[in-house]
Design a protein around this motif. Structure first.
Motif, PDB file in Angstrom:
ATOM      1  N   PHE A   5       0.857  -1.169   0.000  1.00 60.16           N
ATOM      2  CA  PHE A   5       0.000   0.000   0.000  1.00 60.16           C
ATOM      3  C   PHE A   5       0.898   1.224   0.000  1.00 60.16           C
ATOM      4  N   VAL A   6       0.455   2.252  -0.713  1.00 64.52           N
ATOM      5  CA  VAL A   6       1.273   3.448  -0.868  1.00 64.52           C
ATOM      6  C   VAL A   6       0.557   4.633  -0.236  1.00 64.52           C
ATOM      7  N   GLY A   7       1.288   5.394   0.575  1.00 65.12           N
ATOM      8  CA  GLY A   7       0.807   6.651   1.130  1.00 65.12           C
ATOM      9  C   GLY A   7       1.525   7.775   0.412  1.00 65.12           C
ATOM     10  N   ILE A   8       0.783   8.821   0.034  1.00 65.66           N
ATOM     11  CA  ILE A   8       1.387   9.894  -0.747  1.00 65.66           C
ATOM     12  C   ILE A   8       1.065  11.253  -0.132  1.00 65.66           C
ATOM     13  N   ASP A   9       2.134  11.966   0.194  1.00 68.75           N
ATOM     14  CA  ASP A   9       2.059  13.368   0.584  1.00 68.75           C
ATOM     15  C   ASP A   9       2.427  14.143  -0.679  1.00 68.75           C
ATOM     16  N   PHE A  54       7.399  -1.790  -7.802  1.00 68.25           N
ATOM     17  CA  PHE A  54       6.520  -2.632  -6.997  1.00 68.25           C
ATOM     18  C   PHE A  54       5.336  -3.145  -7.799  1.00 68.25           C
ATOM     19  N   GLY A  55       5.144  -2.579  -9.004  1.00 63.52           N
ATOM     20  CA  GLY A  55       4.119  -2.954  -9.970  1.00 63.52           C
ATOM     21  C   GLY A  55       2.911  -3.690  -9.438  1.00 63.52           C
ATOM     22  N   PRO A  56       2.828  -4.980  -9.724  1.00 63.07           N
ATOM     23  CA  PRO A  56       1.614  -5.736  -9.393  1.00 63.07           C
ATOM     24  C   PRO A  56       1.406  -5.943  -7.889  1.00 63.07           C
ATOM     25  N   TYR A  57       2.384  -5.611  -7.085  1.00 65.45           N
ATOM     26  CA  TYR A  57       2.248  -5.802  -5.643  1.00 65.45           C
ATOM     27  C   TYR A  57       1.476  -4.668  -4.967  1.00 65.45           C
ATOM     28  N   ILE A  58       1.317  -3.544  -5.668  1.00 61.57           N
ATOM     29  CA  ILE A  58       0.586  -2.411  -5.072  1.00 61.57           C
ATOM     30  C   ILE A  58      -0.907  -2.698  -5.170  1.00 61.57           C
ATOM     31  N   GLU A  59      -1.519  -2.828  -4.020  1.00 64.54           N
ATOM     32  CA  GLU A  59      -2.950  -3.110  -3.964  1.00 64.54           C
ATOM     33  C   GLU A  59      -3.780  -1.828  -3.961  1.00 64.54           C
ATOM     34  N   HIS A  60      -3.265  -0.776  -3.311  1.00 63.52           N
ATOM     35  CA  HIS A  60      -4.037   0.464  -3.187  1.00 63.52           C
ATOM     36  C   HIS A  60      -3.092   1.603  -2.796  1.00 63.52           C
ATOM     37  N   ILE A  90      -1.103  10.014 -12.550  1.00 63.55           N
ATOM     38  CA  ILE A  90      -0.190   8.857 -12.646  1.00 63.55           C
ATOM     39  C   ILE A  90      -0.848   7.615 -12.049  1.00 63.55           C
ATOM     40  N   LEU A  91      -1.481   7.762 -10.894  1.00 64.42           N
ATOM     41  CA  LEU A  91      -2.168   6.617 -10.286  1.00 64.42           C
ATOM     42  C   LEU A  91      -3.232   6.063 -11.229  1.00 64.42           C
ATOM     43  N   GLN A  92      -3.993   6.967 -11.841  1.00 68.21           N
ATOM     44  CA  GLN A  92      -5.026   6.531 -12.782  1.00 68.21           C
ATOM     45  C   GLN A  92      -4.401   5.844 -13.992  1.00 68.21           C
ATOM     46  N   GLY A  93      -3.359   6.451 -14.560  1.00 70.42           N
ATOM     47  CA  GLY A  93      -2.705   5.897 -15.736  1.00 70.42           C
ATOM     48  C   GLY A  93      -2.028   4.564 -15.478  1.00 70.42           C
ATOM     49  N   CYS A  94      -1.573   4.357 -14.259  1.00 70.18           N
ATOM     50  CA  CYS A  94      -0.936   3.081 -13.885  1.00 70.18           C
ATOM     51  C   CYS A  94      -1.955   2.053 -13.393  1.00 70.18           C
ATOM     52  N   HIS A  95      -3.230   2.426 -13.401  1.00 71.30           N
ATOM     53  CA  HIS A  95      -4.319   1.542 -12.970  1.00 71.30           C
ATOM     54  C   HIS A  95      -4.152   1.098 -11.518  1.00 71.30           C
ATOM     55  N   ILE A  96      -3.683   2.022 -10.680  1.00 69.18           N
ATOM     56  CA  ILE A  96      -3.540   1.743  -9.256  1.00 69.18           C
ATOM     57  C   ILE A  96      -4.762   2.313  -8.548  1.00 69.18           C
ATOM     58  N   PRO A  97      -5.568   1.470  -7.910  1.00 70.37           N
ATOM     59  CA  PRO A  97      -6.716   1.991  -7.163  1.00 70.37           C
ATOM     60  C   PRO A  97      -6.221   2.935  -6.070  1.00 70.37           C
ATOM     61  N   TYR A  98      -6.971   4.021  -5.836  1.00 68.25           N
ATOM     62  CA  TYR A  98      -6.542   4.978  -4.824  1.00 68.25           C
ATOM     63  C   TYR A  98      -7.735   5.607  -4.128  1.00 68.25           C
ATOM     64  N   THR A  99      -7.463   6.156  -2.970  1.00 67.93           N
ATOM     65  CA  THR A  99      -8.451   6.868  -2.178  1.00 67.93           C
ATOM     66  C   THR A  99      -7.847   8.196  -1.779  1.00 67.93           C
ATOM     67  N   ALA A 150      -0.777   6.491   4.770  1.00 69.78           N
ATOM     68  CA  ALA A 150      -0.946   5.082   4.414  1.00 69.78           C
ATOM     69  C   ALA A 150      -1.543   4.287   5.571  1.00 69.78           C
ATOM     70  N   ARG A 151      -1.030   4.498   6.772  1.00 71.61           N
ATOM     71  CA  ARG A 151      -1.538   3.778   7.940  1.00 71.61           C
ATOM     72  C   ARG A 151      -3.006   4.101   8.175  1.00 71.61           C
ATOM     73  N   HIS A 152      -3.374   5.371   8.021  1.00 66.97           N
ATOM     74  CA  HIS A 152      -4.776   5.744   8.184  1.00 66.97           C
ATOM     75  C   HIS A 152      -5.637   5.038   7.148  1.00 66.97           C
ATOM     76  N   GLY A 153      -5.194   5.031   5.899  1.00 67.04           N
ATOM     77  CA  GLY A 153      -5.957   4.380   4.840  1.00 67.04           C
ATOM     78  C   GLY A 153      -6.183   2.908   5.118  1.00 67.04           C
ATOM     79  N   LEU A 154      -5.207   2.267   5.698  1.00 62.75           N
ATOM     80  CA  LEU A 154      -5.303   0.840   6.008  1.00 62.75           C
ATOM     81  C   LEU A 154      -6.062   0.571   7.312  1.00 62.75           C
ATOM     82  N   GLY A 155      -6.259   1.604   8.090  1.00 65.70           N
ATOM     83  CA  GLY A 155      -6.888   1.409   9.380  1.00 65.70           C
ATOM     84  C   GLY A 155      -5.948   0.824  10.414  1.00 65.70           C
TER      85      GLY A 155
END
Length: 158
Positions: A5-9, A54-60, A90-99, A150-155
Motif C-alpha cells: 500500500f502506498v501513502g502519498i504526501d 513494486f508494480g503488481p504488488y501495489i494493492e491500493h 499517474i495513479l489513474q494511468g498506472c491503474h492503481i486503485p486509490y483513495t 498510508a496507515r490511516h488508509g489501512l486502518g
C-alpha cells in the motif's frame, strides 16, 4: 512482497511511502522534482519508475486530498495543486486503485489534531524508530506524513 500500500504526501516537497498491510515499512522516495524556470515541478516519469518497481504488488494507494490554504500565495497554491494532479493522474494511468484522504482525517487517526507540524514526524519516529530518514527535518516530515496517510488508509492503529 505482495499486498503493498502506498501513502502519498503530494507536492514538490512531499513523499511516497510503501508499506505492508500490517503497517510494516517497505520503501520510500522523496517527491522527485524537475526545475522548470524558477519553479520546481513533480517529475512524473520518476514517480512512475518508483511505482513500477513494486508494480503488481501495489494493492491500493492513499493520496492526501489537497486544497488551498488561507495566506498561501497564488503561485504556491497553483504549484501544489498541479503536483497533486500529476500524482493523481499517474495513479489513474498506472491503474492503481486509490483513495483521497483529507489531512484532518489522517491527522485525527494519528492523534495529531491541534498539534504542531513536527508532531507527525515525532509520531512516525515512535512507530518506525529504525527509519533514519525520519531524522531529517523537512524530508523526514514528508516521509512521516506519507507513512501516517498510508496507515490511516489501512486502518492500522497509529
Amino acid at each position: 512482497m505482495a499486498n503493498l500500500f502506498v501513502g502519498i504526501d503530494p507536492g514538490c516537497s512531499g513523499a511516497l511511502v510503501a508499506i505492508h498491510s500490517d503497517g510494516t515499512y517497505v520503501n520510500h522516495v522523496n517527491m522527485p522534482t524537475l526545475k522548470q524556470g524558477s519553479s520546481n515541478r513533480v517529475n512524473g516519469a520518476a514517480i512512475v519508475a518508483w511505482l513500477m518497481e513494486f508494480g503488481p504488488y501495489i494493492e491500493h494507494a492513499y493520496l492526501e486530498l489537497v486544497h488551498s490554504m488561507p495566506g498561501q500565495g497564488t503561485s504556491s497554491t497553483f504549484n501544489f495543486g498541479h503536483s497533486a494532479g500529476v500524482v493523481e493522474g499517474i495513479l489513474q494511468g498506472c491503474h492503481i486503485p486509490y483513495t483521497l484522504i483529507t489531512p484532518q482525517s489522517w491527522k485525527k487517526s494519528a492523534g495529531l489534531i491541534g498539534s504542531d507540524k513536527d508532531a507527525a514526524r515525532s509520531r512516525a519516529i515512535q512507530l518506525y524508530p529504525s527509519l533514519r530518514a525520519l531524522d531529517l527535518k523537512a524530508k523526514g516530515q514528508a516521509i512521516s506524513d506519507a507513512l501516517l496517510i498510508a496507515r490511516h488508509g489501512l486502518g492500522v492503529k497509529s
